[in-house]
Write an enzyme that holds these catalytic residues in place. Structure first.
Site, short mmCIF file in Angstrom:
data_model
loop_
_atom_site.label_atom_id
_atom_site.label_comp_id
_atom_site.label_asym_id
_atom_site.label_seq_id
_atom_site.Cartn_x
_atom_site.Cartn_y
_atom_site.Cartn_z
CG ASP A 177 -1.92 1.14 1.23
OD1 ASP A 177 -1.65 2.15 0.54
OD2 ASP A 177 -2.96 1.04 1.89
CG HIS A 178 0.93 4.25 -3.14
ND1 HIS A 178 -0.17 3.68 -3.74
CD2 HIS A 178 0.67 5.58 -3.07
CE1 HIS A 178 -1.06 4.62 -4.01
NE2 HIS A 178 -0.58 5.78 -3.62
CG HIS A 240 -4.65 4.34 -0.17
ND1 HIS A 240 -3.70 3.35 -0.28
CD2 HIS A 240 -4.91 4.73 -1.44
CE1 HIS A 240 -3.41 3.16 -1.55
NE2 HIS A 240 -4.14 3.98 -2.27
#
Length: 503
Positions: A177-178, A240
């Site tokens: 999950d960037h 996110h």
């Protein structure tokens, strides 16, 4: 060796190779490190290097002024293998190429498989890698990185977890999950647990409510076909934003080890109060969709006019949720989280609103409406802002709010890693702190699934229109009962604010 499946796609050229180049430039990569791209495109090693390095528009600025030998040394560590027409095929040739490169470059059987492919073929790739013994850790480490979306619902997430775990152990699976790679997201942990001025106040006794905003100024652009089947709740909130929520809500871990932190994040997500009944869901959720507007003199398309979008679509581009956390620390503290496209500005931030003093002696100065705030800006202008009361010079006790701020841009001498840099380096080192675990993903879906189901099947569920360029539907402020309105960190840029019901 990093083996990238889907290497001819956009993510590899846009994010992965630039991140690896930055790590190379900062001397973070291991000495014996190579990349093998694998996909269905017919490319040679040289063509692949030209595509993602020498002729890449994403690396153009970074390569300016660099010595040719320096750039070539990096590019020459990139290789490519054509998988043929299907990902579901025999990987014998791929296995042979990996073995040959391993022998030549002494990578000691340490492999990371990065699946930059649609999730529907994750299990297929894992199965075929397993058939070649490429999941076996008897010699060297074998890790599997998978991109979001990780499932489309709780049922599909469980199915995907089960499918991958047939071939790779949970400890080998890294769900990327960037957002968790951003310095300011990680700084949530440091802000909380290394400062005695915050952690003692981090509870229901001192915090009035918590607000999280994720706003994008762009529309769905060329992702209309994907987005129309997904929507804001699946695209941003489930992964996110709930990851950020878990870092705010979690209890102090026993230590800084990856599993200790991930254990507490799972507990945090499991403590979110799941909303099941229609009355609660109607009262505590708002969905919206941007309609055409004029921004800075230019006409902007409405969501239904975007390429690939159903002209009668009710898919949300704006989602605002109010919820509670059922544990001692957060009892009765409301959390307000919103995510949206076509907002006045691009911004992601966390706002901790502290309670007013119990005995307020400056009641005539409207201090009650100017609460202390801790604002953690995740993007852009990453930093931390504290709002507190000070006396205005002059007679009497007129109180005004002052700012105490810190910005990462002030750290001129420090290179702040981009999200993919940090996450790829962590994967190489086997640090799973910033990667989601299976039970973490499932806990997030358990909370989100009933909302999605209600929006899809509930009676009298409205999608509110909002003009592109404003802060969502006007009635979104009604969600924050008794608290006036959201904190909007930017000015309205549209000529036509307001809302209308479009379904």
């Amino acid at each position: 060796m990093l083996i990238i499946f889907g290497a001819s796609g956009d993510l590899t050229a846009r994010k992965l190779i630039p991140a690896l180049y930055n790590l190379y430039q900062e001397e973070h990569l291991p000495e014996n490190f190579i990349v093998l791209g694998a996909s269905r495109s017919d490319l040679t090693d040289k063509e692949f290097r030209n595509k993602v390095v020498h002729e890449s528009k994403y690396l153009k600025e970074r390569l300016k002024g660099k010595a040719e030998d320096f750039v070539n040394f990096f590019a020459d560590r990139l290789f490519y293998e054509d998988l043929g027409k299907e990902y579901d095929s025999n990987y014998e040739r791929l296995g042979k190429r990996i073995s040959d490169l391993n022998t030549k470059f002494h990578t000691e059987n340490n492999y990371i498989f990065y699946l930059s492919t649609p999730p529907r073929i994750y299990e297929v790739i894992a199965k075929n890698l397993s058939a070649q013994g490429l999941n076996d850790e008897s010699e060297g480490s074998k890790r599997l990185i998978v991109e979001k979306p990780f499932g489309y619902s709780l049922a599909t997430a469980k199915s995907l977890n089960k499918g991958l775990q047939q071939y790779f152990k949970e400890s080998q699976i890294f769900r990327i999950d960037h957002y968790l790679g951003k310095e300011t997201v990680q700084n949530l942990l440091v802000t909380r647990f290394s400062n005695s001025i915050f952690e003692p106040l981090w509870n229901r006794n001192y915090i009035h409510h918590v607000e999280i905003t994720n706003a994008e100024s762009v529309g769905v652009e060329k992702r209309g076909g994907y987005y129309d089947k997904s929507g804001a709740l699946r695209d941003m909130f489930q992964n996110h934003l709930l990851q950020i929520v878990s870092l705010i809500v979690m209890e102090p871990p026993i230590g800084a080890a990856a599993e200790e932190i991930r254990n507490e994040k799972v507990k945090a997500l499991k403590s979110l109060r799941i909303m099941n009944d229609p009355v609660t869901l109607s009262k505590n959720t708002i969905r919206g969709q941007y309609v055409s507007s004029v921004i800075n003199g230019e006409k902007v398309k409405g969501y239904r006019e975007e390429e690939g979008v159903d002209p009668d679509s009710t898919t949300e581009t704006y989602a605002a949720i109010k919820f509670f956390v059922d544990n001692w620390r957060w009892k009765d503290v409301p959390f307000y989280v919103r995510t949206a496209k076509r907002m006045p500005t691009k911004v992601t931030e966390v706002v901790i609103h502290f309670k007013s003093p119990h005995h307020n002696i400056f009641k005539d100065n409207d201090v009650a409406n100017k609460d202390n705030k801790l604002i953690i800006r995740i993007q852009p202008d990453e930093g931390i802002l504290i709002k507190f009361g000070v006396k205005v010079p002059g007679q009497g006790f007129k109180v005004e709010r002052a700012n105490l701020d810190f910005y990462y841009s002030n750290l001129v001498e420090t290179h702040v890693m981009e999200a993919y840099e940090r996450l790829l380096l962590d994967a190489m080192q086997g640090d799973a702190t910033l990667y989601a675990r299976a039970d973490e993903v499932e806990a997030a879906w358990e909370f989100v699934d009933p909302i999605i189901d209600y929006w899809k099947n509930g009676k009298e569920v409205s999608t509110y229109g909002y003009s592109a360029g404003v802060w969502g539907p006007s009635n979104a402020d009604d969600l924050i009962d008794g608290l006036s309105m959201w904190r909007n960190p930017g000015a309205n840029l549209a000529d036509d604010p307001g809302f209308c019901v479009i379904s």
